[in-house]
Write a protein that holds these residues in place. Structure first.
Motif, PDB file in Angstrom:
ATOM      1  N   VAL A  90     -15.662   0.899 -16.395  1.00 14.81           N
ATOM      2  CA  VAL A  90     -14.410   0.598 -15.696  1.00 14.81           C
ATOM      3  C   VAL A  90     -13.327   0.449 -16.757  1.00 14.81           C
ATOM      4  O   VAL A  90     -13.401  -0.460 -17.592  1.00 14.81           O
ATOM      5  CB  VAL A  90     -14.518  -0.697 -14.869  1.00 14.81           C
ATOM      6  CG1 VAL A  90     -13.226  -0.938 -14.099  1.00 14.81           C
ATOM      7  CG2 VAL A  90     -15.713  -0.645 -13.922  1.00 14.81           C
ATOM      8  N   LEU A  91     -12.353   1.344 -16.720  1.00 14.21           N
ATOM      9  CA  LEU A  91     -11.254   1.309 -17.686  1.00 14.21           C
ATOM     10  C   LEU A  91      -9.956   1.201 -16.889  1.00 14.21           C
ATOM     11  O   LEU A  91      -9.338   2.208 -16.532  1.00 14.21           O
ATOM     12  CB  LEU A  91     -11.267   2.573 -18.556  1.00 14.21           C
ATOM     13  CG  LEU A  91     -12.568   2.804 -19.342  1.00 14.21           C
ATOM     14  CD1 LEU A  91     -12.547   4.159 -20.038  1.00 14.21           C
ATOM     15  CD2 LEU A  91     -12.791   1.693 -20.353  1.00 14.21           C
ATOM     16  N   PRO A  92      -9.518  -0.026 -16.560  1.00 16.17           N
ATOM     17  CA  PRO A  92      -8.403  -0.225 -15.634  1.00 16.17           C
ATOM     18  C   PRO A  92      -7.083   0.326 -16.184  1.00 16.17           C
ATOM     19  O   PRO A  92      -6.728   0.076 -17.337  1.00 16.17           O
ATOM     20  CB  PRO A  92      -8.322  -1.748 -15.487  1.00 16.17           C
ATOM     21  CG  PRO A  92      -9.624  -2.269 -15.982  1.00 16.17           C
ATOM     22  CD  PRO A  92     -10.081  -1.308 -17.018  1.00 16.17           C
ATOM     23  N   ALA A  93      -6.398   1.078 -15.333  1.00 13.71           N
ATOM     24  CA  ALA A  93      -5.057   1.570 -15.650  1.00 13.71           C
ATOM     25  C   ALA A  93      -4.527   2.327 -14.439  1.00 13.71           C
ATOM     26  O   ALA A  93      -5.299   2.965 -13.720  1.00 13.71           O
ATOM     27  CB  ALA A  93      -5.064   2.486 -16.872  1.00 13.71           C
ATOM     28  N   PRO A  99      -4.329   0.105  -7.165  1.00 18.01           N
ATOM     29  CA  PRO A  99      -3.678   1.028  -8.119  1.00 18.01           C
ATOM     30  C   PRO A  99      -4.172   0.973  -9.562  1.00 18.01           C
ATOM     31  O   PRO A  99      -4.187   2.019 -10.223  1.00 18.01           O
ATOM     32  CB  PRO A  99      -2.196   0.623  -8.033  1.00 18.01           C
ATOM     33  CG  PRO A  99      -2.056   0.009  -6.692  1.00 18.01           C
ATOM     34  CD  PRO A  99      -3.347  -0.685  -6.411  1.00 18.01           C
ATOM     35  N   PRO A 100      -4.585  -0.191 -10.108  1.00 18.92           N
ATOM     36  CA  PRO A 100      -4.919  -0.188 -11.548  1.00 18.92           C
ATOM     37  C   PRO A 100      -6.221   0.530 -11.910  1.00 18.92           C
ATOM     38  O   PRO A 100      -6.609   0.525 -13.065  1.00 18.92           O
ATOM     39  CB  PRO A 100      -5.035  -1.685 -11.875  1.00 18.92           C
ATOM     40  CG  PRO A 100      -4.398  -2.405 -10.739  1.00 18.92           C
ATOM     41  CD  PRO A 100      -4.625  -1.547  -9.553  1.00 18.92           C
ATOM     42  N   PHE A 101      -6.891   1.142 -10.948  1.00 17.36           N
ATOM     43  CA  PHE A 101      -8.211   1.707 -11.214  1.00 17.36           C
ATOM     44  C   PHE A 101      -8.252   3.192 -10.848  1.00 17.36           C
ATOM     45  O   PHE A 101      -9.183   3.662 -10.214  1.00 17.36           O
ATOM     46  CB  PHE A 101      -9.281   0.921 -10.443  1.00 17.36           C
ATOM     47  CG  PHE A 101      -9.374  -0.517 -10.857  1.00 17.36           C
ATOM     48  CD1 PHE A 101     -10.139  -0.896 -11.949  1.00 17.36           C
ATOM     49  CD2 PHE A 101      -8.660  -1.495 -10.179  1.00 17.36           C
ATOM     50  CE1 PHE A 101     -10.214  -2.223 -12.348  1.00 17.36           C
ATOM     51  CE2 PHE A 101      -8.728  -2.824 -10.567  1.00 17.36           C
ATOM     52  CZ  PHE A 101      -9.494  -3.194 -11.656  1.00 17.36           C
ATOM     53  N   VAL A 102      -7.252   3.942 -11.287  1.00 18.43           N
ATOM     54  CA  VAL A 102      -7.123   5.325 -10.843  1.00 18.43           C
ATOM     55  C   VAL A 102      -8.307   6.182 -11.273  1.00 18.43           C
ATOM     56  O   VAL A 102      -8.819   6.981 -10.480  1.00 18.43           O
ATOM     57  CB  VAL A 102      -5.784   5.926 -11.321  1.00 18.43           C
ATOM     58  CG1 VAL A 102      -5.673   5.952 -12.840  1.00 18.43           C
ATOM     59  CG2 VAL A 102      -5.600   7.320 -10.747  1.00 18.43           C
ATOM     60  N   SER A 103      -8.787   6.049 -12.502  1.00 17.21           N
ATOM     61  CA  SER A 103      -9.903   6.887 -12.954  1.00 17.21           C
ATOM     62  C   SER A 103     -11.220   6.434 -12.327  1.00 17.21           C
ATOM     63  O   SER A 103     -12.043   7.266 -11.918  1.00 17.21           O
ATOM     64  CB  SER A 103     -10.002   6.882 -14.481  1.00 17.21           C
ATOM     65  OG  SER A 103     -10.181   5.577 -14.987  1.00 17.21           O
ATOM     66  N   GLU A 150     -14.482  -9.812 -16.660  1.00 19.87           N
ATOM     67  CA  GLU A 150     -13.745  -9.371 -17.847  1.00 19.87           C
ATOM     68  C   GLU A 150     -12.569  -8.462 -17.481  1.00 19.87           C
ATOM     69  O   GLU A 150     -11.513  -8.502 -18.112  1.00 19.87           O
ATOM     70  CB  GLU A 150     -14.695  -8.640 -18.800  1.00 19.87           C
ATOM     71  CG  GLU A 150     -14.043  -8.130 -20.070  1.00 19.87           C
ATOM     72  CD  GLU A 150     -15.016  -7.394 -20.973  1.00 19.87           C
ATOM     73  OE1 GLU A 150     -14.552  -6.673 -21.863  1.00 19.87           O
ATOM     74  OE2 GLU A 150     -16.242  -7.542 -20.777  1.00 19.87           O
ATOM     75  N   ASN A 151     -12.758  -7.645 -16.437  1.00 22.96           N
ATOM     76  CA  ASN A 151     -11.753  -6.646 -16.089  1.00 22.96           C
ATOM     77  C   ASN A 151     -10.754  -7.100 -15.027  1.00 22.96           C
ATOM     78  O   ASN A 151      -9.814  -6.360 -14.706  1.00 22.96           O
ATOM     79  CB  ASN A 151     -12.435  -5.363 -15.602  1.00 22.96           C
ATOM     80  CG  ASN A 151     -13.030  -4.553 -16.740  1.00 22.96           C
ATOM     81  OD1 ASN A 151     -12.321  -4.016 -17.571  1.00 22.96           O
ATOM     82  ND2 ASN A 151     -14.356  -4.508 -16.798  1.00 22.96           N
ATOM     83  N   THR A 152     -10.943  -8.295 -14.459  1.00 21.38           N
ATOM     84  CA  THR A 152     -10.044  -8.795 -13.432  1.00 21.38           C
ATOM     85  C   THR A 152      -9.713 -10.250 -13.757  1.00 21.38           C
ATOM     86  O   THR A 152      -9.881 -10.701 -14.877  1.00 21.38           O
ATOM     87  CB  THR A 152     -10.687  -8.694 -12.032  1.00 21.38           C
ATOM     88  OG1 THR A 152     -11.900  -9.468 -12.007  1.00 21.38           O
ATOM     89  CG2 THR A 152     -11.005  -7.256 -11.677  1.00 21.38           C
ATOM     90  N   ASP A 153      -9.243 -10.993 -12.760  1.00 20.73           N
ATOM     91  CA  ASP A 153      -9.060 -12.429 -12.918  1.00 20.73           C
ATOM     92  C   ASP A 153      -9.466 -13.104 -11.609  1.00 20.73           C
ATOM     93  O   ASP A 153      -9.788 -12.436 -10.620  1.00 20.73           O
ATOM     94  CB  ASP A 153      -7.615 -12.785 -13.311  1.00 20.73           C
ATOM     95  CG  ASP A 153      -6.598 -12.224 -12.324  1.00 20.73           C
ATOM     96  OD1 ASP A 153      -6.901 -12.153 -11.113  1.00 20.73           O
ATOM     97  OD2 ASP A 153      -5.496 -11.856 -12.763  1.00 20.73           O
TER      98      ASP A 153
END
Length: 248
Positions: free
Chosen positions: A93-96, A149-153, A194-197
Motif C-alpha cells: 500500500v503506497l498511499p497517494a 482518493p489517497p489510494f489511487v494505485s 502505519e498508513n492511516t490514522d
C-alpha cells in the motif's frame, strides 16, 4: 488428523504478519500444513502454525519475481508436498492521490498486488490441478467500491485483481479448481495503522453497519470457508467482508 482441511497444504503469500499471518494460523487450526512466502521473516507465524501440530515451511520471496515464486513452488513441493490451496494475500500500500502518485509507485503496486497473484497462480497450477479440490483465494478490498482518493494505485490494483479472479474461475473450473476473492474493509493491522490514522478507523466504523473495527480473524474465517469442501460449488465470487460498509 482433525479439521476440515486435514491432509491439505495451503500456501499463503504475505503470511508473516497481519491478515496473512492470521489466515495461516486459521488454516492450520483447520488441519492444513502451511507454506508462507514473504519478504519478511515468518518466525512468529511458524510458532502459531506449529502450535496447532501442523507442518510449516517459509522462504523469503518477492512474489513479483517470476523466478523467485517458481523456485518457491518447487521448494514447497519438496518440503510439504503438492499444494491444494493458494491464498494470494501479499500486497503493498503506497498511499497517494493522482497529483502525487509516482509511476514507480504505481508499477510497484501492480507488480506485487496483481502480477504476484498471477505468477503464484501459474507457479502452483500443476499442484492445484492434481488436488481434485484446488482453491485459489485472492485477498482484495472493498475500497474498490468506496475509492478513498489517497489510494489511487492500490484501489486500481485491487480492481484488476477482481478481474483476474473472475477470469481464472472461468478458466480453471474444468480442473475442479475454484477461484474466489475476499474483499476486506479497513482491517486493523500494523500496516494499516502505519498508513492511516485513528480517525480513518473511526470513519470506517461510522459507515459500517457493524459498529466495530474489522480484525484479521474477520477475514480468515471467510478464507477458511472458501478453502473447504463446504464451498466446492462457489467460484468466481468476490465475498465482501467489510461489516456492511458497501452492502453488496
Amino acid at each position: 488428523m482433525a479439521g476440515r482441511l486435514a491432509g491439505r497444504t495451503a500456501v499463503v503469500t504475505g503470511g508473516s504478519t497481519g491478515i496473512g499471518q492470521e489466515i495461516a494460523r486459521r488454516l492450520a487450526a483447520d488441519g492444513a500444513d502451511i507454506a508462507v512466502a514473504d519478504v519478511s521473516p515468518a518466525d512468529e507465524t511458524r510458532e502459531l502454525v506449529t502450535a496447532t501440530g501442523r507442518r510449516f515451511f517459509s522462504d523469503k520471496v518477492d512474489v513479483s519475481d517470476e523466478d523467485a515464486i517458481t523456485g518457491f513452488a518447487a521448494r514447497v513441493r519438496g518440503e510439504l508436498g503438492f499444494a491444494d490451496i493458494l491464498v494470494n494475500n501479499a500486497a503493498v500500500v503506497l498511499p497517494a492521490d493522482l497529483d502525487h502518485v509516482t509511476y514507480e509507485a504505481w508499477r510497484r503496486t501492480f507488480a506485487v498486488n496483481v502480477d504476484g497473484p498471477f505468477l503464484a497462480s501459474k507457479a502452483f497450477l500443476p499442484d492445484l490441478k492434481r488436488s481434485g479440490s484446488g482453491r485459489i483465494i485472492n485477498i482484495t478490498s472493498s475500497s474498490y467500491w468506496t475509492a478513498p482518493p489517497p489510494f489511487v494505485s492500490y484501489i486500481s490494483a485491487k480492481g484488476a485483481l477482481n478481474g483476474l479472479t473472475s477470469v481464472l474461475a472461468a478458466n480453471l473450473a474444468v480442473h475442479d479448481i475454484t477461484v474466489n476473492g475476499v474483499a476486506a474493509g479497513l482491517v486493523r493491522t500494523a500496516a494499516a495503522v502505519e498508513n492511516t490514522d485513528e480517525a480513518f478507523f473511526e470513519q470506517a466504523v461510522h459507515i459500517q453497519d457493524i459498529k466495530r473495527v474489522e480484525m484479521p480473524h474477520d477475514v480468515s474465517g471467510v478464507v477458511a470457508f472458501l478453502a473447504s469442501d463446504d464451498a466446492a460449488f462457489i467460484t468466481g465470487q468476490i465475498v465482501v467482508a467489510d461489516g456492511g460498509s458497501t452492502r453488496r
